[in-house]
Design an enzyme around this catalytic site. Structure first.
Site, PDB file in Angstrom:
ATOM      1  N   SER A   1     138.521 140.211  44.515  1.00 11.66           N
ATOM      2  CA  SER A   1     137.656 139.490  45.457  1.00 11.66           C
ATOM      3  C   SER A   1     136.483 138.820  44.738  1.00 11.66           C
ATOM      4  CB  SER A   1     137.164 140.409  46.581  1.00 11.66           C
ATOM      5  OG  SER A   1     136.220 141.328  46.115  1.00 11.66           O
ATOM      6  N   ASN A   2     135.980 139.434  43.681  1.00 14.91           N
ATOM      7  CA  ASN A   2     134.923 138.750  42.900  1.00 14.91           C
ATOM      8  C   ASN A   2     135.487 137.523  42.192  1.00 14.91           C
ATOM      9  OD1 ASN A   2     132.161 140.079  42.914  1.00 14.91           O
ATOM     10  ND2 ASN A   2     133.523 141.858  42.748  1.00 14.91           N
TER      11      ASN A   2
ATOM     12  N   ARG B   1     139.076 148.753  32.494  1.00 15.37           N
ATOM     13  CA  ARG B   1     139.406 149.359  31.214  1.00 15.37           C
ATOM     14  C   ARG B   1     138.383 148.882  30.196  1.00 15.37           C
ATOM     15  NH1 ARG B   1     141.495 147.600  26.668  1.00 15.37           N
ATOM     16  NH2 ARG B   1     142.978 145.907  26.835  1.00 15.37           N
TER      17      ARG B   1
ATOM     18  N   ASN C   1     129.928 141.092  32.961  1.00 14.83           N
ATOM     19  CA  ASN C   1     130.633 142.066  33.804  1.00 14.83           C
ATOM     20  C   ASN C   1     129.832 142.292  35.082  1.00 14.83           C
ATOM     21  OD1 ASN C   1     132.439 144.267  34.524  1.00 14.83           O
ATOM     22  ND2 ASN C   1     130.819 145.685  33.891  1.00 14.83           N
TER      23      ASN C   1
ATOM     24  N   HIS D   1     129.088 145.169  37.995  1.00 17.23           N
ATOM     25  CA  HIS D   1     129.207 146.612  38.201  1.00 17.23           C
ATOM     26  C   HIS D   1     128.557 146.970  39.545  1.00 17.23           C
ATOM     27  CE1 HIS D   1     129.691 150.790  37.191  1.00 17.23           C
ATOM     28  NE2 HIS D   1     128.437 150.995  37.556  1.00 17.23           N
TER      29      HIS D   1
ATOM     30  N   ASP E   1     129.198 149.456  24.636  1.00 19.40           N
ATOM     31  CA  ASP E   1     128.913 150.638  25.463  1.00 19.40           C
ATOM     32  C   ASP E   1     129.149 150.318  26.934  1.00 19.40           C
ATOM     33  OD1 ASP E   1     128.161 152.187  23.287  1.00 19.40           O
ATOM     34  OD2 ASP E   1     126.164 151.283  23.294  1.00 19.40           O
TER      35      ASP E   1
ATOM     36  N   ASP F   1     129.109 149.604  30.697  1.00 19.69           N
ATOM     37  CA  ASP F   1     128.120 149.241  31.726  1.00 19.69           C
ATOM     38  C   ASP F   1     126.700 149.243  31.176  1.00 19.69           C
ATOM     39  OD1 ASP F   1     130.273 149.196  33.507  1.00 19.69           O
ATOM     40  OD2 ASP F   1     130.002 151.289  34.062  1.00 19.69           O
TER      41      ASP F   1
ATOM     42  N   ALA G   1     127.203 141.623  48.544  1.00 19.41           N
ATOM     43  CA  ALA G   1     126.142 141.232  47.598  1.00 19.41           C
ATOM     44  C   ALA G   1     126.758 140.779  46.272  1.00 19.41           C
ATOM     45  CB  ALA G   1     125.182 142.395  47.382  1.00 19.41           C
TER      46      ALA G   1
HETATM   47  C1  GAR Z   1     133.979 145.583  42.390  1.00 15.04           C
HETATM   48  O1  GAR Z   1     133.217 146.348  43.272  1.00 15.04           O
HETATM   49  C2  GAR Z   1     133.394 145.640  40.994  1.00 15.04           C
HETATM   50  O2  GAR Z   1     131.992 145.658  40.979  1.00 15.04           O
HETATM   51  C3  GAR Z   1     133.948 146.947  40.494  1.00 15.04           C
HETATM   52  O3  GAR Z   1     135.277 146.966  40.942  1.00 15.04           O
HETATM   53  C4  GAR Z   1     135.352 146.222  42.165  1.00 15.04           C
HETATM   54  C5  GAR Z   1     136.429 145.199  42.008  1.00 15.04           C
HETATM   55  O4  GAR Z   1     136.658 144.537  43.221  1.00 15.04           O
HETATM   56  N1  GAR Z   1     133.849 147.043  39.074  1.00 15.04           N
HETATM   57  C6  GAR Z   1     133.622 148.165  38.419  1.00 15.04           C
HETATM   58  O5  GAR Z   1     133.509 149.247  38.954  1.00 15.04           O
HETATM   59  C7  GAR Z   1     133.523 148.008  36.909  1.00 15.04           C
HETATM   60  N2  GAR Z   1     132.797 149.076  36.324  1.00 15.04           N
HETATM   61  P1  GAR Z   1     137.386 143.144  43.242  1.00 15.04           P
HETATM   62  O6  GAR Z   1     138.687 143.326  42.432  1.00 15.04           O
HETATM   63  O7  GAR Z   1     137.680 142.892  44.687  1.00 15.04           O
HETATM   64  O8  GAR Z   1     136.481 142.123  42.632  1.00 15.04           O
END
Ligand code: GAR
Length: 200
Positions: free
Chosen positions: A16-17, A94, A110, A112, A146, A148, A176
């Site tokens: 979705s992002n 990953r 990235n 998070h 490292d 996040d 958000a």
């Molecule tokens: C999102 O909430 C993103 O912030 C998180 O995974 C989800 C992916 O959703 N990422 C992490 O946790 C990375 N550490 P999406 O596939 O619908 O964008």
């Protein structure tokens, strides 16, 4: 020739992002274009969405390579083939090798789902509720070796409300995220925010 930055999005699932970035990049004045999507799993749903948007896709599974370094070298090869300037990790679940992170330093970002440095890693929404915080949110940061941990480009906070479950809170944070990530990519693609500016 376009002076838009060429962006690849790395995903593991829903995407979705990634969709929010594709949507933002439709604007003629957006400083980046999405030129490819890479997943680490063939079943990642976001690959279908990318295909519907006529964006080239590729899959690099750890299990098809000798080790993580070889997998990441293959990903890097694909990024070179697409002539990518910026890599956006969007739910790419990953850790990338230190070599890859060093090579893409300042050019990989990235998203998070927490207000870093709080709640690095997994299950951020459940952990935020367990700790009874009043605010939670999301962060876009430059990628370093490292987890996040790189310099923060931007954050959006959301309130934690009475009766929230991890799922309800995740939805609020995700809304958000979909605003933050296009903004953050635009800052990096336009050069308004650089790794050099942020690193200490
Ligand atoms: C999102 O909430 C993103 O912030 C998180 O995974 C989800 C992916 O959703 N990422 C992490 O946790 C990375 N550490 P999406 O596939 O619908 O964008």
């Amino acid at each position: 020739m376009s002076d838009k930055k060429r962006v690849a999005v790395l995903i593991s699932g829903r995407g979705s992002n990634m969709s929010a970035l594709i949507e933002a990049a439709r604007a003629s004045d957006y400083p980046a274009e999405i030129v490819g999507v890479i997943a680490n799993k063939p079943g990642a749903e976001g690959l279908v969405t990318a295909g519907h948007n006529n964006i080239p896709t590729a899959v690099f599974s750890l299990k098809n390579y000798a080790d993580k370094a070889a997998t990441d070298a293959a990903i890097d090869g694909q990024l070179q083939a697409w002539n990518v300037d910026i890599v956006c990790l969007a739910g790419f679940m990953r850790l990338l090798s230190a070599e890859f992170c060093a090579k893409w330093e300042g050019k990989a970002i990235n998203i998070h789902p927490s207000l870093l440095p709080a709640f690095k890693g997994l299950d951020t929404h459940a952990r935020a509720l367990d700790e009874d915080v009043s605010e939670h949110g999301c962060t876009v940061h430059f990628v370093t070796a490292d987890m996040d941990d790189g310099p923060i480009i931007g954050q959006v906070a959301v309130p934690v409300e009475f009766g929230d479950t991890p799922g309800i809170l995740a939805e609020r944070v995700l809304k958000a995220e979909h605003k933050l990530y296009p903004w953050a990519l635009a800052q990096v693609a336009s050069g308004a925010i650089t790794f050099e500016d942020l690193k200490d």
